[in-house]
Design a protein around this motif. Structure first.
Motif, mmCIF file in Angstrom:
data_model
loop_
_atom_site.group_PDB
_atom_site.id
_atom_site.type_symbol
_atom_site.label_atom_id
_atom_site.label_comp_id
_atom_site.label_asym_id
_atom_site.label_seq_id
_atom_site.Cartn_x
_atom_site.Cartn_y
_atom_site.Cartn_z
ATOM 1 N N GLY A 104 0.867 -1.284 -0.075
ATOM 2 C CA GLY A 104 0.100 -0.037 -0.040
ATOM 3 C C GLY A 104 0.751 1.212 0.120
ATOM 4 N N PHE A 105 2.055 1.352 -0.491
ATOM 5 C CA PHE A 105 2.938 2.382 -0.588
ATOM 6 C C PHE A 105 3.217 2.859 -2.099
ATOM 7 C CE2 PHE A 105 5.095 -0.004 2.916
ATOM 8 C CZ PHE A 105 4.554 0.938 3.918
ATOM 9 N N ASP A 106 3.317 4.265 -2.118
ATOM 10 C CA ASP A 106 3.689 4.669 -3.552
ATOM 11 C C ASP A 106 5.227 4.325 -3.553
ATOM 12 O OD1 ASP A 106 1.085 5.782 -4.006
ATOM 13 O OD2 ASP A 106 1.740 7.482 -2.652
ATOM 14 N N PHE A 107 5.403 4.082 -4.700
ATOM 15 C CA PHE A 107 6.906 3.904 -5.167
ATOM 16 C C PHE A 107 7.605 4.936 -5.148
ATOM 17 C CE2 PHE A 107 10.597 3.680 -8.093
ATOM 18 C CZ PHE A 107 11.022 2.584 -7.468
ATOM 19 N N ILE A 108 8.816 4.808 -4.220
ATOM 20 C CA ILE A 108 10.023 5.851 -4.399
ATOM 21 C C ILE A 108 11.179 5.083 -4.093
ATOM 22 C CG2 ILE A 108 8.583 7.544 -2.974
ATOM 23 C CD1 ILE A 108 10.399 6.864 -0.447
ATOM 24 N N ASP A 109 12.206 5.867 -4.583
ATOM 25 C CA ASP A 109 13.511 5.219 -4.852
ATOM 26 C C ASP A 109 14.056 4.993 -3.420
ATOM 27 O OD1 ASP A 109 15.856 4.332 -5.645
ATOM 28 O OD2 ASP A 109 16.579 6.117 -6.525
ATOM 29 N N ARG A 110 14.049 3.673 -3.007
ATOM 30 C CA ARG A 110 14.590 3.516 -1.508
ATOM 31 C C ARG A 110 15.528 2.272 -1.615
ATOM 32 N NH1 ARG A 110 12.188 -1.289 -0.827
ATOM 33 N NH2 ARG A 110 10.172 -1.622 -1.344
ATOM 34 N N GLU A 111 15.983 1.952 -0.654
ATOM 35 C CA GLU A 111 16.937 0.886 -0.592
ATOM 36 C C GLU A 111 16.016 -0.408 -0.468
ATOM 37 O OE1 GLU A 111 20.522 0.559 0.426
ATOM 38 O OE2 GLU A 111 20.601 2.554 -0.473
ATOM 39 N N GLY A 112 16.384 -1.196 -1.259
ATOM 40 C CA GLY A 112 15.750 -2.750 -1.263
ATOM 41 C C GLY A 112 16.034 -3.452 0.032
#
Ligand SMILES: [Zn+2]
Ligand SMILES: [Zn+2]
Length: 94
Positions: free
Chosen positions: A39-47
């Motif tokens: 349920g999150f919007d995608f952002i550039d985060r660590e995997g």
């Protein structure tokens, strides 16, 4: 090129060969799938990466440490993703 094999651990997806959400070797990036599932919007985060896991006799992945397929400590993805999102947002502000 064939699609890399994917495993699902407590509802999160990882490449089967390396047990990574983001894998340069496969190559594969499952962050968007996992983010949308939780349920999150995608952002550039660590995997995220699962700890050492084994499959039980039914082929279900479980953490080696606790022997649980739904381990809150090892497979608490939502909590981990929340933390990584916060870190990514913080880093983006600099
Ligand atoms: Zn991989
Ligand atoms: Zn565990």
């Amino acid at each position: 090129m064939s699609t890399p094999a994917i495993v699902e651990i407590n509802d999160a997806q990882f490449c089967q060969a390396h047990m990574k959400e983001v894998c340069d070797a496969c190559p594969i990036d499952l962050r968007e799938e996992n983010d949308s599932f939780f349920g999150f919007d995608f952002i550039d985060r660590e995997g995220i990466e699962p700890p050492t896991s084994t499959t039980n006799k039914d082929g279900v992945w479980q953490c080696k440490k606790h022997g649980s397929a739904e381990c809150n400590q090892c497979y608490g993805w939502k909590k981990q993703i929340t933390r990584l999102r916060a870190a990514a947002k913080k880093a983006g502000k600099k």
